[in-house]
Design a protein around this motif. Structure first.
Motif, PDB file in Angstrom:
ATOM      1  N   ARG A 165       0.847  -1.189   0.000  1.00 52.31           N
ATOM      2  CA  ARG A 165       0.000   0.000   0.000  1.00 52.31           C
ATOM      3  C   ARG A 165       0.887   1.245   0.000  1.00 52.31           C
ATOM      4  NH1 ARG A 165      -3.617   0.519   4.779  1.00 52.31           N
ATOM      5  NH2 ARG A 165      -1.750  -0.167   5.899  1.00 52.31           N
ATOM      6  N   VAL A 166       0.486   2.241  -0.791  1.00 52.07           N
ATOM      7  CA  VAL A 166       1.203   3.520  -0.810  1.00 52.07           C
ATOM      8  C   VAL A 166       0.189   4.656  -0.752  1.00 52.07           C
ATOM      9  CG1 VAL A 166       3.146   2.588  -2.136  1.00 52.07           C
ATOM     10  CG2 VAL A 166       1.263   3.710  -3.329  1.00 52.07           C
ATOM     11  N   GLU A 167       0.666   5.795  -0.340  1.00 49.67           N
ATOM     12  CA  GLU A 167      -0.190   6.972  -0.198  1.00 49.67           C
ATOM     13  C   GLU A 167       0.207   8.023  -1.231  1.00 49.67           C
ATOM     14  OE1 GLU A 167      -0.647  10.396   3.173  1.00 49.67           O
ATOM     15  OE2 GLU A 167      -0.751   8.297   3.864  1.00 49.67           O
ATOM     16  N   VAL A 168      -0.771   8.585  -1.920  1.00 53.00           N
ATOM     17  CA  VAL A 168      -0.586   9.723  -2.810  1.00 53.00           C
ATOM     18  C   VAL A 168      -1.473  10.839  -2.282  1.00 53.00           C
ATOM     19  CG1 VAL A 168      -0.823  10.626  -5.150  1.00 53.00           C
ATOM     20  CG2 VAL A 168      -0.021   8.277  -4.802  1.00 53.00           C
ATOM     21  N   THR A 169      -0.873  11.956  -1.893  1.00 47.27           N
ATOM     22  CA  THR A 169      -1.598  13.006  -1.182  1.00 47.27           C
ATOM     23  C   THR A 169      -1.499  14.331  -1.925  1.00 47.27           C
ATOM     24  OG1 THR A 169      -1.204  11.950   0.958  1.00 47.27           O
ATOM     25  CG2 THR A 169      -1.746  14.286   0.992  1.00 47.27           C
ATOM     26  N   THR A 170      -2.621  15.011  -2.048  1.00 51.86           N
ATOM     27  CA  THR A 170      -2.684  16.377  -2.543  1.00 51.86           C
ATOM     28  C   THR A 170      -3.287  17.241  -1.432  1.00 51.86           C
ATOM     29  OG1 THR A 170      -4.915  16.171  -3.444  1.00 51.86           O
ATOM     30  CG2 THR A 170      -3.078  15.500  -4.879  1.00 51.86           C
ATOM     31  N   PRO A 171      -3.282  18.561  -1.584  1.00 48.31           N
ATOM     32  CA  PRO A 171      -3.914  19.387  -0.555  1.00 48.31           C
ATOM     33  C   PRO A 171      -5.387  19.039  -0.334  1.00 48.31           C
ATOM     34  CG  PRO A 171      -2.505  20.744  -1.920  1.00 48.31           C
ATOM     35  CD  PRO A 171      -2.538  19.389  -2.567  1.00 48.31           C
ATOM     36  N   ALA A 172      -6.028  18.443  -1.359  1.00 51.10           N
ATOM     37  CA  ALA A 172      -7.460  18.155  -1.251  1.00 51.10           C
ATOM     38  C   ALA A 172      -7.760  16.788  -0.667  1.00 51.10           C
ATOM     39  CB  ALA A 172      -8.114  18.269  -2.631  1.00 51.10           C
ATOM     40  N   VAL A 173      -6.939  15.776  -0.962  1.00 44.79           N
ATOM     41  CA  VAL A 173      -7.286  14.413  -0.572  1.00 44.79           C
ATOM     42  C   VAL A 173      -6.026  13.569  -0.421  1.00 44.79           C
ATOM     43  CG1 VAL A 173      -7.543  13.694  -2.997  1.00 44.79           C
ATOM     44  CG2 VAL A 173      -8.703  12.397  -1.187  1.00 44.79           C
ATOM     45  N   ALA A 174      -6.091  12.624   0.524  1.00 40.48           N
ATOM     46  CA  ALA A 174      -5.027  11.626   0.699  1.00 40.48           C
ATOM     47  C   ALA A 174      -5.582  10.279   0.260  1.00 40.48           C
ATOM     48  CB  ALA A 174      -4.573  11.567   2.151  1.00 40.48           C
ATOM     49  N   ARG A 175      -4.956   9.672  -0.732  1.00 40.80           N
ATOM     50  CA  ARG A 175      -5.396   8.375  -1.234  1.00 40.80           C
ATOM     51  C   ARG A 175      -4.427   7.296  -0.774  1.00 40.80           C
ATOM     52  NH1 ARG A 175      -5.911  11.787  -5.590  1.00 40.80           N
ATOM     53  NH2 ARG A 175      -8.040  12.071  -6.374  1.00 40.80           N
ATOM     54  N   VAL A 176      -4.947   6.222  -0.243  1.00 40.70           N
ATOM     55  CA  VAL A 176      -4.143   5.049   0.068  1.00 40.70           C
ATOM     56  C   VAL A 176      -4.444   4.021  -1.011  1.00 40.70           C
ATOM     57  CG1 VAL A 176      -3.622   3.235   1.719  1.00 40.70           C
ATOM     58  CG2 VAL A 176      -4.141   5.556   2.527  1.00 40.70           C
ATOM     59  N   LEU A 177      -3.441   3.666  -1.787  1.00 38.97           N
ATOM     60  CA  LEU A 177      -3.621   2.833  -2.964  1.00 38.97           C
ATOM     61  C   LEU A 177      -3.143   1.412  -2.696  1.00 38.97           C
ATOM     62  CD1 LEU A 177      -2.127   5.364  -5.535  1.00 38.97           C
ATOM     63  CD2 LEU A 177      -4.533   5.100  -4.906  1.00 38.97           C
ATOM     64  N   ASP A 178      -3.968   0.453  -3.075  1.00 39.63           N
ATOM     65  CA  ASP A 178      -3.579  -0.958  -3.004  1.00 39.63           C
ATOM     66  C   ASP A 178      -2.876  -1.310  -4.308  1.00 39.63           C
ATOM     67  OD1 ASP A 178      -3.323  -3.669  -2.771  1.00 39.63           O
ATOM     68  OD2 ASP A 178      -5.450  -4.092  -2.503  1.00 39.63           O
ATOM     69  N   LEU A 179      -1.619  -1.718  -4.229  1.00 37.63           N
ATOM     70  CA  LEU A 179      -0.824  -1.984  -5.421  1.00 37.63           C
ATOM     71  C   LEU A 179      -0.954  -3.411  -5.940  1.00 37.63           C
ATOM     72  CD1 LEU A 179       2.520  -0.183  -4.528  1.00 37.63           C
ATOM     73  CD2 LEU A 179       0.443   0.762  -5.539  1.00 37.63           C
ATOM     74  N   THR A 180      -1.704  -4.256  -5.251  1.00 37.95           N
ATOM     75  CA  THR A 180      -1.824  -5.660  -5.643  1.00 37.95           C
ATOM     76  C   THR A 180      -2.156  -5.789  -7.133  1.00 37.95           C
ATOM     77  OG1 THR A 180      -2.647  -6.098  -3.419  1.00 37.95           O
ATOM     78  CG2 THR A 180      -2.962  -7.828  -5.069  1.00 37.95           C
ATOM     79  N   PRO A 181      -1.436  -6.615  -7.885  1.00 38.27           N
ATOM     80  CA  PRO A 181      -0.443  -7.628  -7.473  1.00 38.27           C
ATOM     81  C   PRO A 181       0.980  -7.096  -7.385  1.00 38.27           C
ATOM     82  CG  PRO A 181      -0.833  -7.819  -9.811  1.00 38.27           C
ATOM     83  CD  PRO A 181      -1.750  -6.709  -9.337  1.00 38.27           C
ATOM     84  N   LEU A 182       1.160  -5.780  -7.554  1.00 38.91           N
ATOM     85  CA  LEU A 182       2.497  -5.218  -7.451  1.00 38.91           C
ATOM     86  C   LEU A 182       2.799  -4.843  -6.006  1.00 38.91           C
ATOM     87  CD1 LEU A 182       2.460  -2.824 -10.552  1.00 38.91           C
ATOM     88  CD2 LEU A 182       3.204  -5.202 -10.459  1.00 38.91           C
ATOM     89  N   ARG A 183       4.016  -4.457  -5.767  1.00 34.19           N
ATOM     90  CA  ARG A 183       4.390  -3.873  -4.475  1.00 34.19           C
ATOM     91  C   ARG A 183       5.520  -2.881  -4.738  1.00 34.19           C
ATOM     92  NH1 ARG A 183       8.569  -7.477  -2.565  1.00 34.19           N
ATOM     93  NH2 ARG A 183       9.830  -7.771  -4.437  1.00 34.19           N
ATOM     94  N   TYR A 184       5.639  -1.918  -3.851  1.00 33.95           N
ATOM     95  CA  TYR A 184       6.694  -0.915  -3.917  1.00 33.95           C
ATOM     96  C   TYR A 184       7.820  -1.406  -3.023  1.00 33.95           C
ATOM     97  CZ  TYR A 184       8.381   3.918  -4.537  1.00 33.95           C
ATOM     98  OH  TYR A 184       9.087   5.045  -4.889  1.00 33.95           O
ATOM     99  N   ALA A 185       9.063  -1.291  -3.490  1.00 34.86           N
ATOM    100  CA  ALA A 185      10.171  -1.887  -2.751  1.00 34.86           C
ATOM    101  C   ALA A 185      11.341  -0.923  -2.672  1.00 34.86           C
ATOM    102  CB  ALA A 185      10.615  -3.184  -3.414  1.00 34.86           C
ATOM    103  N   MET A 186      12.154  -1.103  -1.649  1.00 38.05           N
ATOM    104  CA  MET A 186      13.350  -0.294  -1.435  1.00 38.05           C
ATOM    105  C   MET A 186      14.581  -1.191  -1.421  1.00 38.05           C
ATOM    106  SD  MET A 186      14.734   1.516   2.010  1.00 38.05           S
ATOM    107  CE  MET A 186      13.387   2.644   2.331  1.00 38.05           C
ATOM    108  N   LEU A 187      15.568  -0.780  -2.207  1.00 39.06           N
ATOM    109  CA  LEU A 187      16.854  -1.467  -2.237  1.00 39.06           C
ATOM    110  C   LEU A 187      17.942  -0.445  -1.954  1.00 39.06           C
ATOM    111  CD1 LEU A 187      18.725  -3.875  -2.871  1.00 39.06           C
ATOM    112  CD2 LEU A 187      18.594  -3.211  -5.285  1.00 39.06           C
ATOM    113  N   ARG A 188      18.725  -0.679  -0.916  1.00 43.76           N
ATOM    114  CA  ARG A 188      19.853   0.187  -0.621  1.00 43.76           C
ATOM    115  C   ARG A 188      21.092  -0.362  -1.324  1.00 43.76           C
ATOM    116  NH1 ARG A 188      20.686   3.125   4.648  1.00 43.76           N
ATOM    117  NH2 ARG A 188      21.230   4.639   3.032  1.00 43.76           N
ATOM    118  N   SER A 189      22.081   0.497  -1.489  1.00 45.32           N
ATOM    119  CA  SER A 189      23.202   0.157  -2.359  1.00 45.32           C
ATOM    120  C   SER A 189      24.137  -0.901  -1.789  1.00 45.32           C
ATOM    121  CB  SER A 189      23.995   1.418  -2.687  1.00 45.32           C
ATOM    122  OG  SER A 189      24.467   2.054  -1.502  1.00 45.32           O
TER     123      SER A 189
END
Length: 395
Positions: free
Chosen positions: A72-96
């Motif tokens: 799940r990720v959040e996309v926020t504007t001054p008007a609304v905060a959306r929590v988005l379900d990325l299924t079947p994808l996911r957001y990931a972090m890789l450090r160097s």
């Protein structure tokens, strides 16, 4: 004393950053016994100097190296905060650090020869490439060269923006972050006169996260400007910086331009990374394309084919990016408005696959319909006129 004859190899990897490291790890997965490989870079990359964020399906070769991932990720504007379900994808972090460590292991497994020198010219005679140092001395000869060093585009683009940012790795003694979701884009930050700004949060735990301030704009900020942007964004998040510790600082600058990059500047030199067109002009995202191209290079080498990856993005996507950049640059469309409508009127997985260059033409039409039509149509006309003028000038 006789003239030193440079060593000969089948494949030389020039540059040991993200793109070079991904190629080495992909080559090692194929084994490739007997392949003579060289790595040429004056710096032996190690430790944490970069953080990459990307989306994809769970699993695969990167999974053991990830620091965190979110469905799940959040996309926020001054008007609304959306929590988005990325299924079947996911957001990931890789450090160097884990990627550099795996690349070093891959060098050993491949039996690669290391040259700790800075590369100057790459002299390609069509049959092989002479790799020279910055003094012009021949270092080695290679059948093919994979070059991931930063390089300017072949010619200037009609729009030349930058994605530039500063991030703080913040640590708290008490829980202050939500590790269950990342903030992908938060447009509540003050918007620059010409450009787009947003913040984002990548939490590793409830007490440790990367908090970043980013701008898409033509010019860089001062150090004080980035720090002010981060301090202001931390305030919007309700974070008390006096109670947090800044463990690390990350800065970056990524080109956002419709200028063409030479993916293959000579017959046996192939460029990777940003210089090879892996950076998405409309967002600056690069990692997924680098990873994809590394797999294509390794598969080609294993099959005995030239190590030439496919273009990172379809031509129609590069055109759509050029139009978006032109619309933002002219002020016809605001960045927050553009991304707000994009995520509001499309499934999150469609938007993310588009940014990865993986959507179909039908999906691209749906995405175009969700954009502000009138100003985008004007940008399309302006882009077409600009392309025509460029062709006439080149003639």
């Amino acid at each position: 004393m006789g003239v030193r004859v440079p060593a000969e190899v089948d494949l030389a990897v020039v540059g040991g950053g993200g793109a070079g490291s991904l190629v080495l790890t992909a080559l090692a997965r194929h084994g490739l016994p007997g392949l003579r490989i060289a790595v040429v870079d004056p710096v032996r990359k190690r430790g944490q100097d970069r953080t990459w964020a990307f989306w994809g399906t769970p699993g695969g070769d990167l999974e053991p190296m990830l620091s965190a991932s979110w469905s799940r990720v959040e996309v926020t504007t001054p008007a609304v905060a959306r929590v988005l379900d990325l299924t079947p994808l996911r957001y990931a972090m890789l450090r160097s650090a884990p990627l550099y460590a795996r690349a070093a292991e891959a060098e050993l497994r491949l039996g690669a020869t290391r040259y700790d020198v800075a590369v100057g010219a790459l002299d390609d005679d069509g049959a092989s490439v002479t790799v020279r140092d910055t003094d012009g001395r021949a270092v080695l000869r290679a059948g093919w060269v994979l070059d991931s060093r930063p390089r300017p585009p072949r010619r200037p683009g009609r729009t030349a923006w930058l994605q530039h940012f500063r991030g703080w790795w913040l640590e708290s003694s008490t829980p202050v972050f939500d590790p269950g979701r990342a903030v992908l884009m938060d447009f509540r930050t003050p918007q620059p006169d010409r450009g787009v700004s947003f913040g984002y949060v990548l939490p590793v735990s409830d007490r440790y996260a990367l908090v970043e301030y980013t701008e898409f704009s033509p010019a860089l900020l001062s150090d004080a400007g980035y720090d002010a942007g981060l301090q202001g964004y931390a305030g919007l998040l309700g974070l008390d910086l006096a109670a947090l510790t800044v463990r690390e600082v990350e800065d970056g600058v990524i080109p956002m331009t419709d200028a063409p990059f030479d993916r293959r500047p000579s017959p046996r030199v192939v460029r990777l990374g940003t210089a090879g067109g892996a950076t998405r002009p409309s967002t600056g995202f690069t990692f997924s394309a680098m990873h994809r191209q590394a797999g294509q290079v390794a598969a080609a080498v294993a099959a005995g084919r030239p190590p030439v990856p496919r273009p990172a993005y379809p031509g129609r996507h590069r055109w759509m990016d050029a139009v978006a950049l032109r619309a933002w640059n002219s002020g016809a469309v605001g960045g927050p408005e553009f991304f707000d409508r994009l995520f509001d009127r499309n499934p999150a997985s469609r938007v993310l696959r588009f940014l990865d260059g993986a959507t179909s033409p039908a999906e691209d039409l749906a995405l175009m319909r969700s954009s502000p039509l009138l100003p985008m149509t004007s940008a399309v006309a302006g882009d077409a006129a600009g392309r025509l003028r460029a062709r006439l000038i080149r003639r």
